[in-house]
Write an enzyme that holds these catalytic residues in place. Structure first.
Site, PDB file in Angstrom:
ATOM      1  N   HIS A  56       0.847  -1.207   0.000  1.00 57.57           N
ATOM      2  CA  HIS A  56       0.000   0.000   0.000  1.00 57.57           C
ATOM      3  C   HIS A  56       0.876   1.249   0.000  1.00 57.57           C
ATOM      4  O   HIS A  56       2.092   1.166   0.126  1.00 57.57           O
ATOM      5  CB  HIS A  56      -1.016  -0.018   1.138  1.00 57.57           C
ATOM      6  N   HIS A  58       1.341   3.951   1.920  1.00 55.48           N
ATOM      7  CA  HIS A  58       1.870   4.723   3.050  1.00 55.48           C
ATOM      8  C   HIS A  58       3.401   4.805   3.011  1.00 55.48           C
ATOM      9  O   HIS A  58       4.080   3.836   2.674  1.00 55.48           O
ATOM     10  CB  HIS A  58       1.405   4.118   4.375  1.00 55.48           C
ATOM     11  N   ASP A  60       5.688   4.702   5.146  1.00 62.90           N
ATOM     12  CA  ASP A  60       6.525   3.769   5.907  1.00 62.90           C
ATOM     13  C   ASP A  60       6.606   2.386   5.247  1.00 62.90           C
ATOM     14  O   ASP A  60       7.218   1.470   5.800  1.00 62.90           O
ATOM     15  CB  ASP A  60       6.042   3.662   7.363  1.00 62.90           C
ATOM     16  N   HIS A  61       6.005   2.229   4.072  1.00 62.32           N
ATOM     17  CA  HIS A  61       6.107   0.970   3.312  1.00 62.32           C
ATOM     18  C   HIS A  61       6.808   1.157   1.963  1.00 62.32           C
ATOM     19  O   HIS A  61       7.086   0.183   1.280  1.00 62.32           O
ATOM     20  CB  HIS A  61       4.718   0.352   3.121  1.00 62.32           C
ATOM     21  N   HIS A 114      -7.667  -0.281   5.633  1.00 66.41           N
ATOM     22  CA  HIS A 114      -6.612   0.602   6.155  1.00 66.41           C
ATOM     23  C   HIS A 114      -6.374   1.713   5.132  1.00 66.41           C
ATOM     24  O   HIS A 114      -6.378   2.892   5.468  1.00 66.41           O
ATOM     25  CB  HIS A 114      -5.364  -0.239   6.389  1.00 66.41           C
TER      26      HIS A 114
HETATM   27 FE    FE Z   1       2.354   0.908   8.102  1.00 63.18          FE
HETATM   28 ZN    ZN Z   2      -0.057   1.761   6.477  1.00 66.03          ZN
END
Ligand code: FE
Ligand code: ZN
Length: 255
Positions: A56, A58, A60-61, A114
């Site tokens: 996904h 975000h 932090d990914h 999410h």
């Molecule tokens: Fe995350």
């Molecule tokens: Zn996330």
């Protein structure tokens, strides 16, 4: 021959995973929170990188992606639905599409909730699923873009996988998740013992992921809408399961 899975702690509480097909020497990384620890692990093992599987959008990914690709060129794979806000994709996938790591075939599952466009990757021959911020160890991702019904439907798709599926999720949130889970099901003996095991692992600095789907089914309150104690705690003895889930998720948001 099953995929070899390597769990790589990144940033303060993220995980990336290497998935290596020993038959062909093909290697994928699932999510790239930062490049350093992933590059180091690939170098240590003498593996090149073939694929990056993104779950996904975000930060932090995905934040480490360009730095990782500079040292380890690879094809980038992600959700077609999220192509407009993911880094440039070489392969864009939707639910029921497949992606191969060498000889191992992975199936894409839409696990929106999410975020809308979050995907999971399931490799049935290796009994492993990469779920990032959908189904997590003793928890599930916060619902930022979808609604509880959508998230519940996504979690039920994962819950229907074989119970011996290894669940590779995106964060080390398990200790907090366990504390919360115990407020929902204080009488669940499997949860009590898992919580102790989680504390012991963290005390030694060991990751609490991956986990087995069977453990999640027995202890994760977000998969247990039909458990009498869960229903009693939230005061919804007869409500639809998705509504029980929504209330458990609401309580976790305020925990
Ligand atoms: Fe995350
Ligand atoms: Zn996330």
């Amino acid at each position: 021959m099953a995929l070899e899975i390597v769990t790589i702690p990144c940033l303060s509480d993220n995980y990336a995973y290497l998935a290596h097909d020993p038959a062909t020497g093909t290697t994928a990384v699932v999510d790239v929170p930062e490049a350093g620890p992933i590059s180091a692990e690939l170098t240590r093992r003498g593996w090149s990188l073939d694929l990056v599987l993104l779950t996904h959008h975000h930060w932090d990914h995905v934040d480490g992606l360009s730095a990782l690709l500079a040292d380890f060129p690879a094809k980038v794979v992600g959700a077609a639905a999220d192509a407009h806000r993911l880094p440039p994709l070489d392969i864009a996938l939707a639910e029921r599409d497949t992606i191969r790591i060498g000889d191992e075939v992975g199936h894409v599952i839409d696990v929106s909730g999410h975020t809308i466009g979050h995907i999971a990757y399931h490799f049935p021959a290796s009994n492993v699923a990469f779920t990032a911020d959908s189904l997590m160890a003793l928890g599930c991702g916060r619902i930022f873009e979808g609604d509880p019904e959508m998230m519940y439907e996504s979690l039920m798709k994962l819950a229907a996988l074989p119970p011996d599926t290894l669940i590779c999720s995106g964060h080390e949130y398990t200790q907090t998740n366990a504390k919360f889970a115990l407020t929902i099901e204080p009488g669940n003996s499997d949860l009590i013992s898992r919580s102790r095991a989680v504390d012991a692992a963290r005390a030694e600095g060991r990751p609490t992921v991956p986990s087995l789907l069977s453990e999640e089914l027995a202890t994760n309150p977000f998969l247990r809408s039909d458990a009498p104690e869960v229903r009693a705690t939230v005061g919804l003895p007869d409500a639809p399961a998705a509504q029980v889930f929504a209330e458990v998720r609401r309580r976790k948001d305020n925990f």
